[in-house]
Design an enzyme around this catalytic site. Structure first.
Site, PDB file in Angstrom:
ATOM      1  N   TYR A   1      -2.193  -1.073  10.572  1.00 35.42           N
ATOM      2  CA  TYR A   1      -2.482  -1.365   9.755  1.00 35.42           C
ATOM      3  C   TYR A   1      -1.646  -0.973   8.490  1.00 35.42           C
ATOM      4  O   TYR A   1      -0.849  -1.898   8.132  1.00 35.42           O
ATOM      5  CB  TYR A   1      -3.647  -0.868   9.090  1.00 35.42           C
ATOM      6  CG  TYR A   1      -3.967  -0.835   7.328  1.00 35.42           C
ATOM      7  CD1 TYR A   1      -4.419  -2.343   7.082  1.00 35.42           C
ATOM      8  CD2 TYR A   1      -4.144  -0.275   6.494  1.00 35.42           C
ATOM      9  CE1 TYR A   1      -4.565  -2.637   5.739  1.00 35.42           C
ATOM     10  CE2 TYR A   1      -3.479  -0.607   5.006  1.00 35.42           C
ATOM     11  CZ  TYR A   1      -3.756  -2.077   4.700  1.00 35.42           C
ATOM     12  OH  TYR A   1      -3.778  -2.114   3.473  1.00 35.42           O
TER      13      TYR A   1
ATOM     14  N   SER B   1       0.549  -1.130   0.146  1.00 30.72           N
ATOM     15  CA  SER B   1      -0.312  -0.187  -0.126  1.00 30.72           C
ATOM     16  C   SER B   1       1.193   0.982  -0.159  1.00 30.72           C
ATOM     17  O   SER B   1       1.860   1.393   0.741  1.00 30.72           O
ATOM     18  CB  SER B   1      -0.633  -0.126   1.008  1.00 30.72           C
ATOM     19  OG  SER B   1      -0.988   1.452   1.726  1.00 30.72           O
TER      20      SER B   1
ATOM     21  N   LYS C   1       1.681  -3.734   6.608  1.00 33.86           N
ATOM     22  CA  LYS C   1       2.065  -3.642   4.797  1.00 33.86           C
ATOM     23  C   LYS C   1       3.287  -3.496   5.113  1.00 33.86           C
ATOM     24  O   LYS C   1       4.753  -3.877   4.969  1.00 33.86           O
ATOM     25  CB  LYS C   1       1.457  -2.905   4.579  1.00 33.86           C
ATOM     26  CG  LYS C   1       0.069  -2.900   4.459  1.00 33.86           C
ATOM     27  CD  LYS C   1      -0.158  -4.028   3.229  1.00 33.86           C
ATOM     28  CE  LYS C   1      -1.459  -4.429   3.393  1.00 33.86           C
ATOM     29  NZ  LYS C   1      -2.228  -5.887   3.522  1.00 33.86           N
TER      30      LYS C   1
END
Ligand code: NAD
Ligand code: WQD
Length: 337
Positions: free
Chosen positions: A150, A125, A154
């Protein structure tokens, strides 16, 4: 190629399955359905024109389940979408996010290694750039401080994959850093189906349009951007899906680790998106300016030239296409699947 698609019943996975089959590949989906509906896979099969997409309901943290899947099938590569993705929820539930995303990926990689499948495309991302050091963002831009668990998952998974490829150069790994995927398949049969109140801009807009929400809250109009609202690189989910087919090229050519930004290279503000949606679809979107949302940055868009140069991929759809297709899906499926 025969591809194991983790998280294939989800938003991006379901669209990618269509592109995979269109390009002559086959797939088996592993998904625990924690954020998706098997109806998506049924509709994907219908759109492709096959009886069913091979599917096993399992959690990627279940190493025994993965063993039996890898023992019964030969996979040329894995496309790894499975993960939890709600930024706000990750702040409330960091352990669940680290377990699902990081531990889930470790279990998957270990199973892949045991079964001799060392090719993977990972859904990363733009969030790994944090508040980006340069705009437009190229892949050589340093990774930044993620403001939520989150984003950390990643970034950590990218590091794990990078270390793995150094330790064992037989691995071929593509990190695709997605910008802001929106829109839906032009058929209106599959699309984004969030649970509860949408976290992201486009599903919120479409729920206002369909009458499920009264108005859109715009999170801040005092950013240092031309109209004061945040700027992002929105990309049509079908363009994003086709990037995965292009990313199989460096896997086939066994070129080790490759990283690509997957965006259009254009930045649009929140108001640009709202105005385009109203103009293209002829529906009103009432909105109110609200305070800034914690963790948001002003501007984020990429330079996608590397993906174009090295894997021949370029986004084709415009913002108008994204608005039209997002509305087509929501209008035809007001309650999702
Ligand atoms: P999604 O939630 O629609 O799809 C993810 C799928 O993974 C779901 O079907 C879910 O049921 C499944 N899943 C989750 N945990 C699992 C587990 N432990 N075992 C098996 N299946 C599991 O999300 P999406 O938008 O399609 O995103 C796909 C991937 O792309 C995710 O990894 C996400 O973090 C990443 N990504 C998404 C965006 C975005 O804005 N949508 C942006 C950047 C990166
Ligand atoms: C876009 C713009 C908001 C909702 C997130 C994740 C990122 C990636 C993609 C991955 C911002 C504004 C939004 C609303 C608004 N995710 N907005 N009102 O924050 O760029 O990226 O999704 O899996 O990691 O952080 O996307 O769609 O939430 O917001 O004004 O109701 O819209 O402030 O400027 P974001 P978004």
């Amino acid at each position: 190629m025969n591809i194991l698609v983790t998280g294939g019943a989800g938003f991006i996975g379901s669209h990618t399955l269509i592109e995979l089959y269109k390009a002559g590949h086959t797939a088996l989906v592993v998904d625990n359905l924690c954020n998706s509906n098997p109806e998506a896979l049924r509709r994907v099969a219908e759109l492709i024109g096959i009886d069913a997409i091979p599917f096993i309901k399992a959690d990627i943290r279940d190493s025994k389940a993965l063993d039996s899947i890898f023992s019964a099938n030969h996979f040329d590569a894995v496309i790894h979408f499975a993960g939890l993705k709600a930024v706000g929820e990750s702040v409330e539930k960091p352990l669940e996010y680290y377990d699902n995303n990081v531990n889930g990926t470790l279990v998957l990689l270990d199973a892949m290694r045991r079964h001799g499948c060392k090719n993977i495309i990972f859904s990363s991302s733009a969030t790994v750039y944090g508040d980006p050091a340069e705009i437009p963002i190229t892949e050589s831009c340093p990774k930044g401080q993620c403001t939520n668990p989150y984003g950390q998952t990643k970034s950590i998974i990218e590091q794990i994959l990078t270390d793995l490829q150094v330790a064992d150069p037989q691995w071929n790994i593509v990190l695709l850093r997605y910008f802001n995927p929106i829109g839906a398949h032009p058929s209106g049969r599959i699309g984004e189906n969030p649970n509860g109140i949408p976290n992201n801009l486009m599903p919120y807009i479409t729920q206002v349009a369909v009458g499920k929400r009264e108005y859109l809250g715009i999170f801040g109009n005092d950013y240092p951007t031309p109209d004061g609202t945040g700027i992002r690189d929105y990309i049509h989910v079908c363009d994003l899906a086709s990037a995965h087919i292009a990313a199989l090229k460096p896997i086939e050519q066994k070129t080790g680790l490759n990283i690509y930004n997957i965006g259009t290279g254009h930045g649009y503000s929140v108001l640009d998106v709202v105005k385009a949606f109203i103009r293209v679809n002829g529906v009103d979107i009432p909105y109110r300016i609200m305070p800034r949302r914690a963790g948001d940055i002003a501007t984020c868009y990429c330079n996608p030239a590397k993906a174009n140069r090295e894997i021949g991929w370029k986004a084709q759809f415009t913002l108008d296409d994204m608005c039209r297709d997002a509305w087509h899906w929501q209008h035809a499926n007001p309650n999702g699947y």
